[in-house]
Scaffold this motif. Sequence first.
Motif, mmCIF file in Angstrom:
data_model
loop_
_atom_site.group_PDB
_atom_site.id
_atom_site.type_symbol
_atom_site.label_atom_id
_atom_site.label_comp_id
_atom_site.label_asym_id
_atom_site.label_seq_id
_atom_site.Cartn_x
_atom_site.Cartn_y
_atom_site.Cartn_z
ATOM 1 N N LYS A 127 0.861 -1.185 0.000
ATOM 2 C CA LYS A 127 0.000 0.000 0.000
ATOM 3 C C LYS A 127 0.893 1.229 0.000
ATOM 4 O O LYS A 127 1.843 1.312 0.773
ATOM 5 C CB LYS A 127 -0.883 0.018 1.236
ATOM 6 C CG LYS A 127 -1.857 -1.122 1.283
ATOM 7 C CD LYS A 127 -2.668 -1.092 2.551
ATOM 8 C CE LYS A 127 -3.553 -2.320 2.625
ATOM 9 N NZ LYS A 127 -4.307 -2.387 3.863
ATOM 10 N N PHE A 128 0.573 2.186 -0.876
ATOM 11 C CA PHE A 128 1.400 3.383 -1.010
ATOM 12 C C PHE A 128 0.654 4.432 -1.818
ATOM 13 O O PHE A 128 -0.261 4.101 -2.573
ATOM 14 C CB PHE A 128 2.722 3.029 -1.703
ATOM 15 C CG PHE A 128 2.520 2.349 -3.028
ATOM 16 C CD1 PHE A 128 2.434 3.086 -4.202
ATOM 17 C CD2 PHE A 128 2.367 0.973 -3.109
ATOM 18 C CE1 PHE A 128 2.221 2.461 -5.418
ATOM 19 C CE2 PHE A 128 2.148 0.336 -4.320
ATOM 20 C CZ PHE A 128 2.078 1.089 -5.479
ATOM 21 N N PRO A 129 1.033 5.712 -1.693
ATOM 22 C CA PRO A 129 0.459 6.735 -2.562
ATOM 23 C C PRO A 129 1.243 6.772 -3.874
ATOM 24 O O PRO A 129 2.445 6.530 -3.893
ATOM 25 C CB PRO A 129 0.662 8.033 -1.771
ATOM 26 C CG PRO A 129 1.872 7.758 -0.935
ATOM 27 C CD PRO A 129 1.843 6.285 -0.619
ATOM 28 N N VAL A 130 0.576 7.050 -4.973
ATOM 29 C CA VAL A 130 1.243 7.149 -6.270
ATOM 30 C C VAL A 130 1.968 8.487 -6.337
ATOM 31 O O VAL A 130 1.350 9.542 -6.171
ATOM 32 C CB VAL A 130 0.231 7.026 -7.429
ATOM 33 C CG1 VAL A 130 0.901 7.280 -8.766
ATOM 34 C CG2 VAL A 130 -0.414 5.653 -7.415
ATOM 35 N N THR A 131 3.274 8.435 -6.524
ATOM 36 C CA THR A 131 4.064 9.669 -6.577
ATOM 37 C C THR A 131 4.892 9.780 -7.842
ATOM 38 O O THR A 131 5.397 10.851 -8.148
ATOM 39 C CB THR A 131 5.016 9.773 -5.366
ATOM 40 O OG1 THR A 131 5.867 8.631 -5.352
ATOM 41 C CG2 THR A 131 4.239 9.856 -4.065
ATOM 42 N N LYS A 132 5.049 8.691 -8.582
ATOM 43 C CA LYS A 132 5.882 8.703 -9.782
ATOM 44 C C LYS A 132 5.236 7.891 -10.886
ATOM 45 O O LYS A 132 4.454 6.987 -10.635
ATOM 46 C CB LYS A 132 7.261 8.116 -9.486
ATOM 47 C CG LYS A 132 8.062 8.934 -8.507
ATOM 48 C CD LYS A 132 9.433 8.344 -8.316
ATOM 49 C CE LYS A 132 10.216 9.192 -7.327
ATOM 50 N NZ LYS A 132 11.554 8.681 -7.136
ATOM 51 N N THR A 133 5.608 8.211 -12.109
ATOM 52 C CA THR A 133 5.148 7.466 -13.273
ATOM 53 C C THR A 133 6.311 6.625 -13.789
ATOM 54 O O THR A 133 7.404 7.150 -13.980
ATOM 55 C CB THR A 133 4.695 8.435 -14.387
ATOM 56 O OG1 THR A 133 3.676 9.274 -13.866
ATOM 57 C CG2 THR A 133 4.166 7.689 -15.594
ATOM 58 N N PRO A 134 6.082 5.320 -13.982
ATOM 59 C CA PRO A 134 7.179 4.486 -14.480
ATOM 60 C C PRO A 134 7.536 4.833 -15.919
ATOM 61 O O PRO A 134 6.684 5.207 -16.709
ATOM 62 C CB PRO A 134 6.632 3.073 -14.380
ATOM 63 C CG PRO A 134 5.163 3.228 -14.406
ATOM 64 C CD PRO A 134 4.858 4.563 -13.791
ATOM 65 N N LYS A 135 8.793 4.717 -16.227
ATOM 66 C CA LYS A 135 9.282 4.918 -17.590
ATOM 67 C C LYS A 135 9.473 3.536 -18.215
ATOM 68 O O LYS A 135 9.649 2.554 -17.491
ATOM 69 C CB LYS A 135 10.612 5.669 -17.554
ATOM 70 C CG LYS A 135 10.481 7.078 -17.020
ATOM 71 C CD LYS A 135 11.833 7.771 -16.995
ATOM 72 C CE LYS A 135 11.687 9.200 -16.571
ATOM 73 N NZ LYS A 135 11.692 9.407 -15.146
ATOM 74 N N PRO A 136 9.444 3.444 -19.536
ATOM 75 C CA PRO A 136 9.691 2.144 -20.167
ATOM 76 C C PRO A 136 11.011 1.545 -19.678
ATOM 77 O O PRO A 136 12.013 2.249 -19.575
ATOM 78 C CB PRO A 136 9.756 2.482 -21.663
ATOM 79 C CG PRO A 136 8.943 3.732 -21.799
ATOM 80 C CD PRO A 136 9.174 4.492 -20.516
ATOM 81 N N GLY A 137 10.973 0.282 -19.322
ATOM 82 C CA GLY A 137 12.171 -0.394 -18.842
ATOM 83 C C GLY A 137 12.371 -0.297 -17.336
ATOM 84 O O GLY A 137 13.328 -0.839 -16.802
ATOM 85 N N SER A 138 11.457 0.395 -16.626
ATOM 86 C CA SER A 138 11.565 0.499 -15.169
ATOM 87 C C SER A 138 11.379 -0.885 -14.555
ATOM 88 O O SER A 138 10.601 -1.692 -15.060
ATOM 89 C CB SER A 138 10.493 1.436 -14.616
ATOM 90 O OG SER A 138 10.679 2.744 -15.078
ATOM 91 N N PRO A 139 12.082 -1.163 -13.448
ATOM 92 C CA PRO A 139 11.925 -2.476 -12.810
ATOM 93 C C PRO A 139 10.523 -2.634 -12.217
ATOM 94 O O PRO A 139 9.963 -1.695 -11.669
ATOM 95 C CB PRO A 139 12.996 -2.477 -11.713
ATOM 96 C CG PRO A 139 13.346 -1.055 -11.488
ATOM 97 C CD PRO A 139 13.052 -0.320 -12.754
ATOM 98 N N VAL A 140 9.966 -3.834 -12.374
ATOM 99 C CA VAL A 140 8.625 -4.142 -11.887
ATOM 100 C C VAL A 140 8.740 -5.127 -10.731
ATOM 101 O O VAL A 140 9.567 -6.040 -10.756
ATOM 102 C CB VAL A 140 7.766 -4.749 -13.020
ATOM 103 C CG1 VAL A 140 6.401 -5.164 -12.516
ATOM 104 C CG2 VAL A 140 7.629 -3.763 -14.168
ATOM 105 N N CYS A 141 7.892 -4.946 -9.736
ATOM 106 C CA CYS A 141 7.837 -5.858 -8.586
ATOM 107 C C CYS A 141 7.610 -7.277 -9.096
ATOM 108 O O CYS A 141 6.643 -7.530 -9.822
ATOM 109 C CB CYS A 141 6.698 -5.422 -7.665
ATOM 110 S SG CYS A 141 6.249 -6.639 -6.414
#
Length: 72
Positions: A46-60
């Motif tokens: 659980k977290f607030p959305v603060t950033k937008t992922p960029k292509p190639g960003s690591p995914v959980c």
Amino acid sequence: MTTQILERPETQDADTGPEMFHYVRKEKIAESAVMGTYVVALCGDKFPVTKTPKPGSPVCPACKEIYEAMQH
């Protein structure tokens, strides 16, 4: 006189390790970004959305596994 030990969960500093992005419900992203409400990722974080992922960003890895299982 007695001594009690209170256990508390370990917490991680948000600035440690590589930042990973999670899968969350699309309709909750904008609300969280604007209002600061928390979203719940597929993995349960659980977290607030603060950033937008960029292509190639690591995914959980846990989110990715759950998401891929939902596609079949």
